[in-house]
Scaffold this active site. Sequence first.
Site, short mmCIF file in Angstrom:
data_model
loop_
_atom_site.label_atom_id
_atom_site.label_comp_id
_atom_site.label_asym_id
_atom_site.label_seq_id
_atom_site.Cartn_x
_atom_site.Cartn_y
_atom_site.Cartn_z
N MET A 30 0.84 -1.21 0.00
CA MET A 30 0.00 0.00 0.00
C MET A 30 0.87 1.25 0.00
O MET A 30 0.40 2.34 0.34
CB MET A 30 -0.94 -0.02 1.21
CG MET A 30 -1.88 -1.21 1.16
SD MET A 30 -3.39 -0.99 2.11
CE MET A 30 -2.72 -0.76 3.73
N GLY A 31 2.15 1.09 -0.37
CA GLY A 31 3.03 2.25 -0.49
C GLY A 31 3.58 2.69 0.86
O GLY A 31 3.51 1.95 1.83
N ALA A 32 4.13 3.93 0.90
CA ALA A 32 4.89 4.41 2.07
C ALA A 32 5.93 3.34 2.41
O ALA A 32 5.98 2.80 3.52
CB ALA A 32 3.97 4.71 3.26
N LEU A 33 6.75 3.06 1.42
CA LEU A 33 7.64 1.90 1.48
C LEU A 33 8.77 2.11 2.49
O LEU A 33 9.19 3.23 2.76
CB LEU A 33 8.22 1.62 0.09
CG LEU A 33 7.15 1.34 -0.99
CD1 LEU A 33 7.82 1.09 -2.34
CD2 LEU A 33 6.27 0.14 -0.63
N GLY A 36 11.21 -3.06 5.24
CA GLY A 36 10.46 -4.32 5.25
C GLY A 36 9.99 -4.67 3.85
O GLY A 36 10.16 -5.80 3.37
N HIS A 37 9.42 -3.67 3.16
CA HIS A 37 8.98 -3.90 1.78
C HIS A 37 10.18 -4.23 0.89
O HIS A 37 10.11 -5.10 0.02
CB HIS A 37 8.31 -2.63 1.21
CG HIS A 37 7.04 -2.23 1.91
ND1 HIS A 37 6.93 -1.04 2.59
CD2 HIS A 37 5.83 -2.83 2.02
CE1 HIS A 37 5.70 -0.93 3.08
NE2 HIS A 37 5.02 -2.01 2.75
N GLY A 147 4.70 -10.36 4.11
CA GLY A 147 5.47 -10.29 5.35
C GLY A 147 4.76 -11.00 6.49
O GLY A 147 3.54 -10.94 6.61
N SER A 185 7.12 -0.35 9.62
CA SER A 185 5.73 -0.23 9.20
C SER A 185 5.52 1.14 8.57
O SER A 185 6.14 2.13 8.99
CB SER A 185 4.82 -0.36 10.42
OG SER A 185 3.52 0.07 10.11
N ARG A 187 3.10 2.90 9.01
CA ARG A 187 2.50 3.75 10.04
C ARG A 187 3.56 4.39 10.93
O ARG A 187 3.27 5.38 11.62
CB ARG A 187 1.52 2.95 10.88
CG ARG A 187 0.27 2.59 10.10
CD ARG A 187 -0.50 1.51 10.79
NE ARG A 187 -1.48 0.92 9.90
CZ ARG A 187 -2.80 1.10 9.99
NH1 ARG A 187 -3.28 1.87 10.92
NH2 ARG A 187 -3.62 0.54 9.13
P1 AMP Z 1 1.57 -2.96 3.43
O1 AMP Z 1 2.11 -1.94 2.48
O2 AMP Z 1 1.60 -2.53 4.86
O3 AMP Z 1 0.24 -3.51 2.99
O4 AMP Z 1 2.58 -4.18 3.37
C1 AMP Z 1 2.89 -4.82 2.16
C2 AMP Z 1 3.61 -6.10 2.46
O5 AMP Z 1 4.81 -5.82 3.17
C3 AMP Z 1 2.78 -7.05 3.36
O6 AMP Z 1 2.94 -8.38 2.92
C4 AMP Z 1 3.40 -6.83 4.71
O7 AMP Z 1 3.25 -7.93 5.58
C5 AMP Z 1 4.86 -6.61 4.34
N1 AMP Z 1 5.56 -5.93 5.42
C6 AMP Z 1 5.17 -4.79 6.05
N2 AMP Z 1 6.04 -4.49 7.03
C7 AMP Z 1 6.99 -5.46 7.02
C8 AMP Z 1 8.16 -5.71 7.80
N3 AMP Z 1 8.52 -4.90 8.78
N4 AMP Z 1 8.89 -6.80 7.51
C9 AMP Z 1 8.53 -7.64 6.50
N5 AMP Z 1 7.45 -7.45 5.73
C10 AMP Z 1 6.69 -6.38 5.99
#
Ligand code: AMP
Length: 283
Positions: A30-33, A36-37, A147, A185, A187
């Site tokens: 969902m961006g704001a990379l 982790g991404h 993740g 995150s 967030r």
């Molecule tokens: P999101 O943009 O928050 O929807 O996350 C996109 C993907 O990145 C999802 O599969 C998350 O579980 C993964 N993700 C988010 N934060 C982390 C992190 N700290 N470590 C590993 N994967 C992550």
Amino acid sequence: MIKFEHPAAIQAHLADLVKAGKQIGFVPTMGALHHGHMALIKQAKQENDVVICSIFVNPLQFNRKEDLTNYPNRITEDTKMLSEVDCDILFTPSKDELYANQKEIKFNFGSIAQGMEAEYRPGHFEGVAAVIERFLSILTPDRAYFGEKDFQQLAIVRWVKSHFNFSTEIIGCETVRDENGLAMSSRNYLLDKEDYTTASQIYQLMTYCQSQLGKQAPQELAKSCFEKLKENFRPEYFEIVDEHSLEPIKQWEDSKNPRVFVAAYLKSVRLIDNMSLNKPSQA
Ligand code: AMP
């Protein structure tokens, strides 16, 4: 990096790649990379010929309107980060086009969606399942990367794969943490410096649970950590569950794979995290 907005255009491009025998990896976001991404993209790069990253803030999975409105938008920074790790394709569909051929889905997730995020974010996993069904249908990647940070979501994604018989291999990747243990995150971009430090208490409590494995009864331990969190957070849940059924463990003997899950607000920012109680910490 090539950018696509329209599903038909990316499908035409992928058809040529598949014809040429290329393996396709997919990382939905969902961006704001953040790092982790990037870890997911890097793993996808190692295991595939071509990697697609999607950025789509899925309105269907937000049960609170203000959460959706406040979700950080950093598309310029995101594009730069993706180019730097040599991501091949960026896919940013519109809501209307992505959901144009949406199927009626009967959600029957079972025990994996009975507590925790399912309880505190009604409708959230239905939204997640809907968007994953769309992405896997449109892109038909060989592998998709998720993740463990969103461990319950990963279980839902596996449910979608088997429910719709997608051939895509679903790959779970370890949570990436900062030097204090705080899970990366999007967030976290909403936290100020002081809150950022406070936020790592979640990690400290989870590692405390690791140290108590087989000692304090799981439910007592979870309750005492929930109470401790209240000092600086507004916790929603602190649960010790079996990582397959996601059902709470009454005694340690009930599960070979106990896992701790936490959700708590720090001011207006909702943080979630989880950790296996079998493995040593990864920070
Ligand atoms: P999101 O943009 O928050 O929807 O996350 C996109 C993907 O990145 C999802 O599969 C998350 O579980 C993964 N993700 C988010 N934060 C982390 C992190 N700290 N470590 C590993 N994967 C992550």
